[in-house]
Design an enzyme around this catalytic site. Structure first.
Site, PDB file in Angstrom:
ATOM      1  N   GLU B  60       0.817  -1.214   0.000  1.00  0.00           N
ATOM      2  CA  GLU B  60       0.000   0.000   0.000  1.00  0.00           C
ATOM      3  C   GLU B  60       0.847   1.259   0.000  1.00  0.00           C
ATOM      4  O   GLU B  60       0.516   2.256  -0.629  1.00  0.00           O
ATOM      5  CB  GLU B  60      -0.949   0.013   1.199  1.00  0.00           C
ATOM      6  CG  GLU B  60      -2.085  -0.986   1.106  1.00  0.00           C
ATOM      7  CD  GLU B  60      -1.655  -2.410   1.395  1.00  0.00           C
ATOM      8  OE1 GLU B  60      -0.551  -2.610   1.923  1.00  0.00           O
ATOM      9  OE2 GLU B  60      -2.429  -3.329   1.078  1.00  0.00           O
ATOM     10  N   HIS B 129     -11.140  -4.691   8.235  1.00  0.00           N
ATOM     11  CA  HIS B 129     -11.687  -4.569   6.889  1.00  0.00           C
ATOM     12  C   HIS B 129     -12.810  -3.528   6.828  1.00  0.00           C
ATOM     13  O   HIS B 129     -13.147  -3.062   5.756  1.00  0.00           O
ATOM     14  CB  HIS B 129     -12.242  -5.921   6.406  1.00  0.00           C
ATOM     15  CG  HIS B 129     -11.186  -6.891   5.976  1.00  0.00           C
ATOM     16  ND1 HIS B 129     -10.246  -7.397   6.849  1.00  0.00           N
ATOM     17  CD2 HIS B 129     -10.901  -7.429   4.774  1.00  0.00           C
ATOM     18  CE1 HIS B 129      -9.442  -8.229   6.177  1.00  0.00           C
ATOM     19  NE2 HIS B 129      -9.818  -8.255   4.928  1.00  0.00           N
TER      20      HIS B 129
HETATM   21  C1  LIG Z   1      -1.736  -4.751   4.308  1.00  0.00           C
HETATM   22  C2  LIG Z   1      -2.689  -5.621   3.577  1.00  0.00           C
HETATM   23  N1  LIG Z   1      -2.953  -5.367   2.288  1.00  0.00           N
HETATM   24  C3  LIG Z   1      -3.837  -6.100   1.599  1.00  0.00           C
HETATM   25  C4  LIG Z   1      -4.476  -7.139   2.212  1.00  0.00           C
HETATM   26  C5  LIG Z   1      -5.520  -7.933   1.431  1.00  0.00           C
HETATM   27  N2  LIG Z   1      -5.034  -9.236   1.058  1.00  0.00           N
HETATM   28  C6  LIG Z   1      -5.274 -10.299   1.866  1.00  0.00           C
HETATM   29  S1  LIG Z   1      -4.499 -11.624   1.347  1.00  0.00           S
HETATM   30  C7  LIG Z   1      -3.803 -10.849   0.030  1.00  0.00           C
HETATM   31  C8  LIG Z   1      -2.871 -11.585  -0.867  1.00  0.00           C
HETATM   32  C9  LIG Z   1      -1.748 -12.205  -0.123  1.00  0.00           C
HETATM   33  O1  LIG Z   1      -0.940 -12.944  -0.937  1.00  0.00           O
HETATM   34  P1  LIG Z   1       0.354 -13.677  -0.408  1.00  0.00           P
HETATM   35  O2  LIG Z   1       1.138 -12.773   0.469  1.00  0.00           O
HETATM   36  O3  LIG Z   1       1.047 -14.223  -1.589  1.00  0.00           O
HETATM   37  O4  LIG Z   1      -0.183 -14.828   0.517  1.00  0.00           O
HETATM   38  P2  LIG Z   1      -1.104 -16.088   0.216  1.00  0.00           P
HETATM   39  O5  LIG Z   1      -2.448 -15.780   0.776  1.00  0.00           O
HETATM   40  O6  LIG Z   1      -1.103 -16.330  -1.250  1.00  0.00           O
HETATM   41  O7  LIG Z   1      -0.474 -17.195   0.969  1.00  0.00           O
HETATM   42  C10 LIG Z   1      -4.225  -9.530  -0.006  1.00  0.00           C
HETATM   43  C11 LIG Z   1      -3.862  -8.554  -1.047  1.00  0.00           C
HETATM   44  C12 LIG Z   1      -4.190  -7.377   3.589  1.00  0.00           C
HETATM   45  N3  LIG Z   1      -4.787  -8.360   4.286  1.00  0.00           N
HETATM   46  N4  LIG Z   1      -3.288  -6.622   4.223  1.00  0.00           N
END
Ligand SMILES: Cc1ncc(C[n+]2csc(CCOP(=O)(O)OP(=O)(O)O)c2C)c(N)n1
Lengths: 360, 325
Positions: B60, B129
């Site tokens: 972000e 959220h």
């Molecule tokens: C600071 C923040 N930004 C955005 C999100 C929304 N979000 C939740 S999971 C996700 C993707 C995460 O991907 P990754 O780090 O590759 O982990 P995975 O779930 O694939 O294991 C996003 C964008 C969040 N929870 N926290």
């Protein structure tokens, strides 16, 4: 001047893999695990797979809240936790429930957490974990603090923290690793690279060849591991933990893995961004299938073991969800009282108003 | 006129602006190929290409800095922050940088950025959220804060926000995304930022509110009418700048007011609105202005979210309190 003499470079790496797809092992790299421990690793993976399937269906029935599926990532989750001891500390992301539960968090509390009940976050005495982090990256900087705390207290313990490939883009990821490097902290950073951050593929996440090399800039030992190979995951974390305990600092482990299910149960549809072809390729690497083949050649795992484990998991999940469902509901006054050690007057007033006239 | 949900209206606003001005860019986490976690941007990458509509890495702070830099280069970024609680990662870019770009550069640069983010409770989302963080934004000089309550306003306000040469923090209530449809004109139109809307006329009391609480307050007003109380309901639409004139005009007529907000009680939008009524209309009041809000706790976890959020009954109780003062 020759270009090579001033351009910073990294060499190509090969990921640590011990178990082949058909269940053969590289004896030279085999970690020192007893037969009982090998069986226990398998039991936990099979148990977790069943638990995951049950959780998905409970979520669909509305009996769970937020849930992030884990199937495919069992080796990375369970192999890594298995290499720790109970005094080591875990700073998890939202998907890392299995590590918490295998580290001692009662399963019904994991369910309560998912259902949005405060008690889900009340970590029992002696269970060394933080609650799953929603803010991606926050757990990474926090783990540097926990690691420094352990070090200052003279403990021979490590902290392990998990994020995804997406999480490795956050500023907090670099800050946490840099602190761990600069202060020489006993921290283990695990990136479970499952190829996607929700819908965004790793190729759009970073131009770095590997996520592992991101640790080099922080001056910490960095490795890439086959995250669908439970023995490799165990070995990598075990070595990292040893280094941490010996005062040799932090490690970044990039685990190459895959989540078979959707990103979460909140409306994600992987068919929008993944192909069937890709999914079936990864299915061949299923950590449970590979490890089962190995254990079968050693006569350590039978069909009965598998069946019993699945039955046990189903029964446990059923009992634990029941326990979660029969836990007394949270209340607004209880919530108000949980904000401060001593509830200040304005909150006392709000509590009273809630009980008297504003309550629903 | 087309019938649209709020999320369709929001998408339509972005489509219209991407079409009209090639300097408009749209980016954020997962907004491209899949069209956002709520499908608010679905189809836009296909229509406008990856140059104009694109996914960013998961960072972000990076999204905020990117928006600021692109603004300096004459682009008009629409930056999506996937959920409101994640703005803490980008607070520096929004509150310390974009908001003061015009001031710091003596007018040389500006920040024509629209930060879009979903917020708002009642949908059982995980923690961080749904928080109502408009109060934080209102206290940041240099940024406008817009919260639509219906599809028509959402489209018109979002177009205004994208065309605005100053940064706008545009908050979209999760509960309203798909809860109902409304008439939305095709093509371009704007709803001005800084202008409130009297959505129900009444003579006995003024209910000042915004976002999803507009709907809660309207339902309360209907119930109150059955009990012989005529409530006027003002949908603020914009919290910064605040349309205090419309509020004062109404208070002069009704002599009583309550402010309804979904956010926690202390130091938020309602506190500011009450202060301004006090400054500008105290002699017209027959009773102190009170607020109906959530308690001063973190947003309650899903299980008791419904009890935590202000509801119709509490709005009615608030109105009775000022009527019977
Ligand atoms: C600071 C923040 N930004 C955005 C999100 C929304 N979000 C939740 S999971 C996700 C993707 C995460 O991907 P990754 O780090 O590759 O982990 P995975 O779930 O694939 O294991 C996003 C964008 C969040 N929870 N926290």
């Amino acid at each position: 001047m020759d270009k090579a003499s001033y351009e910073v470079r990294t060499n190509k790496v090969e990921l640590l893999s011990i178990l082949s797809l058909d269940g053969k092992v590289n004896e030279e790299l085999l970690p020192n695990l007893s037969d009982e421990q090998l069986k226990e690793l398998m039991r936990r993976m099979v148990f977790t797979r069943t638990w995951d399937q049950r959780a998905i269906s409970l979520q669909r029935q509305g009996r769970l809240g937020f849930y992030a599926p884990v199937s495919g990532q069992e080796a990375s989750m369970i192999g890594s936790e298995f290499a720790l001891n109970k005094e080591d500390f875990i700073c998890p992301g939202y998907r890392d429930m299995p590590q918490l539960v295998w580290h001692g968090l009662p399963m019904y509390q994991a369910f309560l957490y998912s259902k949005g009940h405060q008690h889900g976050g009340e970590v029992p005495e002696g269970v060394n974990v933080l609650m799953p982090q929603i803010i991606i990256g926050a757990q990474i900087v926090q783990s540097a603090g926990v690691a420094m705390g352990l070090k200052k207290r003279g403990k021979k313990n490590v902290v392990i923290t998990y994020t995804g490939d997406g999480g490795s883009s956050q500023g907090d990821f670099y800050e946490g690793m840099n602190f761990a490097g600069a202060f020489n902290l006993p921290a283990i950073f695990v990136v479970q690279n499952n190829g996607y951050a929700i819908s965004t593929p790793s190729s759009k996440q970073t131009a770095a060849e590997t996520i592992a090399q991101k640790g080099l800039a922080a001056g910490i030992k960095s490795v890439q591991v086959d995250g669908m190979d439970v023995l490799a995951m165990y070995k990598a974390v075990q070595e990292a933990a040893e280094r941490g305990r010996n005062g040799e600092g932090a490690t970044l482990i990039e685990a190459i893995t895959y989540r078979f299910g959707p990103h979460s149960m909140s409306g994600d549809d992987p068919t929008k961004y993944r192909t069937k072809d890709e999914e079936s390729k990864w299915a061949l690497k299923d950590p449970i299938v590979r490890f089962r083949k190995y254990l079968e050649t050693k006569n350590l795992w039978t069909e009965d073991d598998e069946k019993n484990t699945i039955e046990d998991a189903k029964q446990t999940v059923a009992d634990q969800i029941k326990k979660a469902e029969s836990t007394a509901k949270m209340t607004i006054p209880g919530l108000i009282d949980s904000m401060f050690e001593t509830t200040p007057p304005h909150l006392e007033e709000q509590k009273k108003a809630y009980l008297e006239k504003e309550g629903n | 006129m087309a019938q649209m949900t709020m999320i369709e209206a929001i998408k339509d606003a972005m489509r219209v602006e991407l079409e009209r001005d090639e300097n408009v860019l749209l980016f954020g986490e997962d907004v491209g190929h899949v069209g956002g976690v709520f499908r608010a941007t679905e189809g836009l990458q296909k229509q406008f290409g990856e140059d104009r509509v694109f996914d960013t890495p998961l960072a972000e702070s990076g999204i905020g800095g990117l928006a600021l830099g692109l603004g300096v280069q004459g682009f008009r970024p629409i930056a999506e922050i996937q959920f409101v609680g994640f703005i803490f990662e980008v607070m520096d870019s929004i509150c310390a940088q974009a908001s003061r770009m015009r001031y710091r550069s003596g007018g040389k640069y500006n920040s024509p950025i629209t930060f879009r983010t979903p917020f708002g409770g009642g949908v059982h989302a995980p923690e961080l959220h749904t928080d109502s963080l408009e109060g934080l934004m209102m206290q940041t000089p240099g940024i406008k804060v817009v919260i639509p309550s219906n599809p028509y306003d959402a489209k018109g306000l979002l177009i205004s926000a994208i065309r605005d040469n100053d940064p706008v923090f545009f908050m979209e209530h999760l509960k309203l995304y798909r809860s109902f449809r409304g008439e939305v004109p095709e093509g371009e139109y704007t709803v001005p930022i800084g202008k409130a809307n009297v959505v129900r006329e009444g003579s006995d009391v003024t209910i000042i509110t915004y976002g999803n609480m507009v709907h809660t307050s309207l339902k309360a007003a209907e119930e109150l009418e059955k009990q012989g109380v005529q409530a006027e309901v003002i949908d603020l639409r914009t919290l910064m700048p605040l349309d205090i004139e419309t509020i004062v005009e109404s208070v002069k007529k009704t002599n009583r007011a309550i402010v309804v907000q979904e956010a926690q009680k202390t130091s938020g939008a309602a506190a500011e609105i009450m202060a301004q009524i006090n400054e500008k209309a105290i002699l017209h009041l027959e009773a102190p202005v009170i607020r109906v809000a959530a308690p001063d706790t973190v947003v309650a976890f899903g299980q008791i979210e419904k009890e935590w959020l202000p509801n119709e009954k509490r709005v009615i109780a608030g109105v009775k309190e000022v009527i019977n003062f």
